[in-house]
Design an enzyme around this catalytic site. Structure first.
Site, short mmCIF file in Angstrom:
data_model
loop_
_atom_site.label_atom_id
_atom_site.label_comp_id
_atom_site.label_asym_id
_atom_site.label_seq_id
_atom_site.Cartn_x
_atom_site.Cartn_y
_atom_site.Cartn_z
N ARG A 56 -94.15 94.91 20.79
CA ARG A 56 -93.97 94.45 19.39
C ARG A 56 -93.30 95.54 18.57
NH1 ARG A 56 -97.21 95.59 15.34
NH2 ARG A 56 -99.10 95.63 16.59
N TYR A 109 -78.15 78.74 3.79
CA TYR A 109 -78.93 78.01 4.80
C TYR A 109 -80.26 77.57 4.15
CZ TYR A 109 -82.22 77.47 8.61
OH TYR A 109 -83.20 76.99 9.44
N LYS A 204 -77.25 81.39 17.31
CA LYS A 204 -75.99 80.65 17.17
C LYS A 204 -74.90 81.30 18.04
CE LYS A 204 -78.17 78.18 14.04
NZ LYS A 204 -79.34 78.97 13.73
C1 LIG Z 1 -76.66 80.74 8.35
C2 LIG Z 1 -78.01 80.74 8.99
N1 LIG Z 1 -78.81 81.80 8.81
C3 LIG Z 1 -80.05 81.84 9.38
C4 LIG Z 1 -80.53 80.80 10.14
C5 LIG Z 1 -81.92 80.89 10.73
O1 LIG Z 1 -81.83 81.27 12.06
P1 LIG Z 1 -82.95 80.92 13.16
O2 LIG Z 1 -82.94 79.44 13.34
O3 LIG Z 1 -82.52 81.71 14.36
O4 LIG Z 1 -84.25 81.40 12.59
C6 LIG Z 1 -79.72 79.69 10.36
C7 LIG Z 1 -80.23 78.56 11.18
O5 LIG Z 1 -79.69 77.50 11.24
C8 LIG Z 1 -78.42 79.66 9.77
O6 LIG Z 1 -77.60 78.60 9.94
#
Ligand SMILES: Cc1ncc(COP(=O)(O)O)c(C=O)c1O
Length: 390
Positions: A56, A109, A204
């Site tokens: 961790r 987001y 992503k």
């Molecule tokens: C631009 C953006 N930032 C952060 C996140 C969050 O990432 P995670 O799903 O890996 O927690 C996403 C998820 O879709 C995103 O599109």
């Protein structure tokens, strides 16, 4: 060695260290590390000596991933996280205390928006949402500690004017944190444009295969030391198995991004002229409000691998387009090897009614397309066929 099988089972002989190092980072699939002496353990866990004690806190495979991303972003340090959301929430909690103020771009987001709008105020942090650097400058107060924006916003693909945001942050004495998930370091490196920290959902493009969840933050060693401390406290650390997959994905990131960006340009240009299409959003298109800014800030010919298409006919047409595609699949997330679509109004932005969607500049018919690695001609044919029968 004791003869009792109970003892032998938990204390097997460790093979001698072989000559030759592993040529790819191995998965350190262990939650703990062993020390020769208590003093050595105390020195490592107390951060007096470099080393590993507990996964961790730090793990070599997870660190290897964060270091690799930091290098691509031109950063001196990086920290690995269990998800993009863990990276963002931990970073913000590391930088903020009760009474502080955040200025955030309003197009964000949804999860990040919720964190800023709903969660942080419960801990006494005030947040102002703004549209662009001029509004950001007007919103700063003596309590402003963080400016937050996304390089390319979801789903309307507005490009953040990072040098202008950086100037606002510097004047306010605040830290500029940029979520560059949609761009990747192969399109734009926010630290070169004045940001202090860059964060990614590695789930992503960085991982790129839809098989691992992770996040990462990169920036200066001083800021990253603060972020690491809060990561250790909150525990949103990246697991080594996930780190291994993310590292493997990262090796082909430049090839994937080049391909996806190129196909996105071709798809946007092809769909824009289709009679069943109301609008196409992609920064490569001259009519996009941030086309010039994208050309200025992004690497030559790169505009991101996401295209947002709105067919004529509202929500029903959007659903019919998604369902009529044969190659492209209906899948959440983005940045993977296959082209995926989602109807924005009923998925990522489902909490917004049509008035709120309009205020955010989002058509109720918007379909977000994350372009994959298929042949561009096959993809254009797939979308054209689905649009032809709308
Ligand atoms: C631009 C953006 N930032 C952060 C996140 C969050 O990432 P995670 O799903 O890996 O927690 C996403 C998820 O879709 C995103 O599109």
């Amino acid at each position: 060695m004791a003869a009792d099988p109970h003892t032998r089972a938990v204390h097997p002989r460790t093979p001698a260290t072989p000559v030759g190092r592993p040529s790819t980072p191995p998965v350190y699939r262990t939650s703990t590390f062993e020390f020769a002496t208590s003093a050595e353990f105390a020195a490592v866990i107390g951060d007096e000596e470099p080393g590993y004690s507990y996964s961790r806190i730090d793990n070599p495979t997870s660190d290897a991933f964060a270091v690799a991303v930091a290098e691509l972003e031109g950063a001196a340090a990086g920290q690995p996280f269990a998800s993009g959301s863990a990276a963002i929430s931990t970073t913000l909690l590391a930088l903020l205390s009760a009474g502080d103020h955040v200025v955030a771009q309003k197009h964000l987001y949804g999860g990040t928006h919720h964190l800023l709008a709903r969660l942080l105020p419960r801990w006494g942090v005030a947040v102002s949402f703004v549209d662009g650097p001029a509004e950001a400058a007007a919103a700063t107060t003596p309590a402003t500690r963080v400016l937050f924006c996304e390089t390319l916003s979801n789903p309307v693909l507005r490009v953040a004017d990072l040098p202008a945001y950086a100037a606002v942050a510097r004047r306010a004495g605040a830290v500029l944190v940029v979520d560059s998930t949609f761009a990747t370091p192969l399109v734009c490196r926010p630290l070169e444009l004045g940001a202090d920290l860059v964060v990614h959902s590695a789930t992503k493009y960085l991982g790129g295969h839809g098989d691992a969840t992770g996040g990462v933050v990169a920036g200066s060693p001083d800021l990253l030391a603060r972020v690491r401390q809060v990561r250790v406290d909150l525990g949103g650390s990246l697991a080594p198995d996930e780190a291994f997959l993310l590292l493997r994905g990262l090796r082909t990131l430049p090839l994937r991004v080049e391909r996806q960006n190129g196909t996105a340009v071709a798809l946007a240009a092809a769909l824009r002229g289709h009679p069943a299409v109301e609008s196409v959003l992609h920064p490569s298109l001259e009519e996009h409000p941030d086309h010039a800014l994208a050309k200025e800030l992004f690497d030559d010919g790169r505009f991101g691998g996401v295209v947002t298409v709105s067919p004529r006919g509202g929500r029903a047409a959007a659903a019919a387009l998604c369902d009529g595609l044969r190659l492209a699949r209906v899948v959440p997330s983005l940045g993977g090897t296959t082209t995926v679509v989602s109807h924005v109004a009923t998925t990522s932005h489902r909490q917004l009614d049509d008035t709120a969607l309009e205020a955010a500049g989002i058509s109720p018919a918007a379909v977000r397309v994350s372009v994959g690695l298929e042949a561009p001609t096959d993809l254009v044919a797939d979308f054209s066929a689905a649009l032809d029968v709308l």
